[in-house]
Design an enzyme around this catalytic site. Sequence first.
Site, PDB file in Angstrom:
ATOM      1  N   GLU A  91     -41.623  29.737 -83.207  1.00 43.80           N
ATOM      2  CA  GLU A  91     -40.794  29.087 -84.353  1.00 43.80           C
ATOM      3  C   GLU A  91     -40.202  30.346 -84.994  1.00 43.80           C
ATOM      4  O   GLU A  91     -40.590  31.424 -85.274  1.00 43.80           O
ATOM      5  CB  GLU A  91     -41.668  28.373 -84.829  1.00 43.80           C
ATOM      6  N   CYS A 118     -56.552  30.346 -86.799  1.00 41.42           N
ATOM      7  CA  CYS A 118     -55.325  30.395 -86.475  1.00 41.42           C
ATOM      8  C   CYS A 118     -55.170  29.846 -84.962  1.00 41.42           C
ATOM      9  O   CYS A 118     -55.683  29.975 -84.088  1.00 41.42           O
ATOM     10  CB  CYS A 118     -54.922  31.973 -86.316  1.00 41.42           C
ATOM     11  N   SER A 197     -46.402  41.646 -91.309  1.00 40.81           N
ATOM     12  CA  SER A 197     -47.752  41.104 -91.959  1.00 40.81           C
ATOM     13  C   SER A 197     -48.526  41.525 -90.524  1.00 40.81           C
ATOM     14  O   SER A 197     -48.213  41.179 -89.311  1.00 40.81           O
ATOM     15  CB  SER A 197     -47.662  39.567 -91.691  1.00 40.81           C
ATOM     16  N   LEU A 220     -56.607  39.994 -94.381  1.00 39.00           N
ATOM     17  CA  LEU A 220     -57.786  40.514 -94.857  1.00 39.00           C
ATOM     18  C   LEU A 220     -58.670  39.427 -94.450  1.00 39.00           C
ATOM     19  O   LEU A 220     -59.807  39.706 -93.676  1.00 39.00           O
ATOM     20  CB  LEU A 220     -58.045  41.059 -96.444  1.00 39.00           C
ATOM     21  N   HIS A 221     -58.987  38.296 -95.169  1.00 33.12           N
ATOM     22  CA  HIS A 221     -59.559  37.145 -95.006  1.00 33.12           C
ATOM     23  C   HIS A 221     -61.175  37.278 -95.203  1.00 33.12           C
ATOM     24  O   HIS A 221     -61.774  36.190 -95.106  1.00 33.12           O
ATOM     25  CB  HIS A 221     -59.260  36.723 -93.602  1.00 33.12           C
TER      26      HIS A 221
HETATM   27  N1  SAH Z   1     -50.390  38.108 -86.787  1.00 30.57           N
HETATM   28  C1  SAH Z   1     -50.072  38.491 -88.133  1.00 30.57           C
HETATM   29  C2  SAH Z   1     -48.836  37.668 -88.564  1.00 30.57           C
HETATM   30  C3  SAH Z   1     -48.776  36.307 -88.201  1.00 30.57           C
HETATM   31  S1  SAH Z   1     -50.073  35.216 -89.048  1.00 30.57           S
HETATM   32  C4  SAH Z   1     -51.374  38.521 -89.081  1.00 30.57           C
HETATM   33  O1  SAH Z   1     -52.209  37.884 -88.495  1.00 30.57           O
HETATM   34  O2  SAH Z   1     -51.062  38.775 -90.123  1.00 30.57           O
HETATM   35  C5  SAH Z   1     -49.540  35.511 -90.652  1.00 30.57           C
HETATM   36  C6  SAH Z   1     -50.408  34.724 -91.735  1.00 30.57           C
HETATM   37  O3  SAH Z   1     -50.780  33.313 -91.223  1.00 30.57           O
HETATM   38  C7  SAH Z   1     -51.803  35.442 -91.331  1.00 30.57           C
HETATM   39  O4  SAH Z   1     -52.088  36.014 -92.756  1.00 30.57           O
HETATM   40  C8  SAH Z   1     -52.469  34.439 -91.018  1.00 30.57           C
HETATM   41  O5  SAH Z   1     -53.892  34.828 -91.481  1.00 30.57           O
HETATM   42  C9  SAH Z   1     -52.208  33.207 -91.649  1.00 30.57           C
HETATM   43  N2  SAH Z   1     -52.673  32.105 -90.777  1.00 30.57           N
HETATM   44  C10 SAH Z   1     -52.963  31.957 -89.235  1.00 30.57           C
HETATM   45  N3  SAH Z   1     -53.402  30.503 -89.282  1.00 30.57           N
HETATM   46  C11 SAH Z   1     -53.249  29.981 -90.558  1.00 30.57           C
HETATM   47  C12 SAH Z   1     -53.813  28.703 -90.832  1.00 30.57           C
HETATM   48  N4  SAH Z   1     -54.217  27.820 -89.994  1.00 30.57           N
HETATM   49  N5  SAH Z   1     -53.716  28.298 -92.368  1.00 30.57           N
HETATM   50  C13 SAH Z   1     -53.272  29.018 -93.263  1.00 30.57           C
HETATM   51  N6  SAH Z   1     -52.797  30.414 -92.768  1.00 30.57           N
HETATM   52  C14 SAH Z   1     -52.940  30.690 -91.366  1.00 30.57           C
HETATM   53 FE1  SF4 Z   2     -53.141  34.484 -85.629  1.00 26.21          FE
HETATM   54 FE2  SF4 Z   2     -52.250  36.573 -86.899  1.00 26.21          FE
HETATM   55 FE3  SF4 Z   2     -54.852  36.258 -86.126  1.00 26.21          FE
HETATM   56 FE4  SF4 Z   2     -52.773  36.475 -84.104  1.00 26.21          FE
HETATM   57  S1  SF4 Z   2     -53.412  38.256 -85.389  1.00 26.21           S
HETATM   58  S2  SF4 Z   2     -54.727  35.038 -84.040  1.00 26.21           S
HETATM   59  S3  SF4 Z   2     -51.231  35.214 -85.242  1.00 26.21           S
HETATM   60  S4  SF4 Z   2     -53.774  35.156 -87.400  1.00 26.21           S
END
Ligand code: SAH
Ligand code: SF4
Length: 382
Positions: A91, A118, A197, A220-221
């Site tokens: 997407e 995710c 990111s 970071l999370h």
């Molecule tokens: N893989 C990279 C970029 C893609 S994900 C990364 O993890 O940074 C981009 C952002 O979407 C990340 O910050 C991730 O934490 C967030 N994300 C993933 N799943 C999500 C969800 N279910 N709800 C809200 N944010 C989410």
């Molecule tokens: Fe999702 Fe980014 Fe984690 Fe991959 S690195 S699983 S895209 S939040």
Amino acid sequence: MTTNLLDFDLNGLAVFCEQLGEKRYRAVQLFRWIHQKGASSFDDMSDLAKSLREKLKGVAHVMPLPVMSQHISSDGTIKWLFDVGAGDAVEAVFIPEEDRGTLCISSQAGCAVGCRFCSTGHQGFSRNLKTGEIIAQLWFAEHFLRKHLRRDERVISNVVMMGMGEPLQNYSQLVPALRAMLDDHGYGLSRRRVTVSTSGIVPKMDLLAEQCPVALAVSLHAPNDALRDNLVPLNKKYPLAELLGACIRYLAYAPRDFITFEYCMLDGVNDQPEQAHELVKLVRQYSNSGAWCKFNLIPFNPFPQSGLKQSSAHQILAFARILNDAGIVTTIRKTRGDDIDAACGQLAGDVIDRTRVDQRIARQRTVMLKPIATIVETVKET
Ligand code: SAH
Ligand code: SF4
């Protein structure tokens, strides 16, 4: 098999042209036709010699990604689903705002990092996109929007690599795509307006700093290793001390003077006031002022297999307040495109679990969607 010219940055295209016995400036002309004017047919490239156009037809092509669907939200957000073959789809999402147009694009079909919150992580990894497949999302969106909006000038001013996949696990294909975005003969985007990111692939962060420094967002999370190990399994390989060390090193090269930390707000998991205080302590270990980073709190978009819940608005505000009061600029991400399922974690497609491979094979055309993370209030310009 002829060569897809979308796979090249300008240097790569110059080498390709030289191999055809053509001068370097021809590559500049070609690159401008493709990326600035959106041409995909050599016949349209009127200032190229006919002999060159014929030569190119024999060895090269410009290959867009087939669009499987397009949804336009009442707030102007547009989501495209692109077919990348073998039942996989990725997407891209366009988010219009007063002062900018942001495109969120994907770097992989699926993702191997496997973050718990995710849905892409839950689906597993399918494959890396090629440079041409990454840039094709921007190529299509930019030229589609120009036509659609009847505009001659640029529509997309910002790109965020926050779609499906972990961009730094596809480093070699990512960097030429970034270069095409930045190149004045390509999309001419500012380094400050192209954001990678990452969940924290430390060695690749260092490499990016050196080879193609763009704005950086780090997912970071969690405020400590125990929790981050659980939410972002990659943390076991690159724990917080290493990750934050890499962030500080990155700042020396970065086009901005801060790193953006993304923090997905999960009810009862990482959203407690004491965890906000722990974060303050953590970032202060690296600089007392806290001004070297900004936080972007993302309300979690739930999906059934996660077993996780979104934090309440009250909890998110309280968390933001603690960080802000400690001098750390913190924003809360606004969700866009709700009505077309374009927000983070809202899946419009048929999502598969990679562990159920048989099912996958049985399906003719499985759509793998990711939480389009970046439907997003992206990193605000300062
Ligand atoms: N893989 C990279 C970029 C893609 S994900 C990364 O993890 O940074 C981009 C952002 O979407 C990340 O910050 C991730 O934490 C967030 N994300 C993933 N799943 C999500 C969800 N279910 N709800 C809200 N944010 C989410
Ligand atoms: Fe999702 Fe980014 Fe984690 Fe991959 S690195 S699983 S895209 S939040």
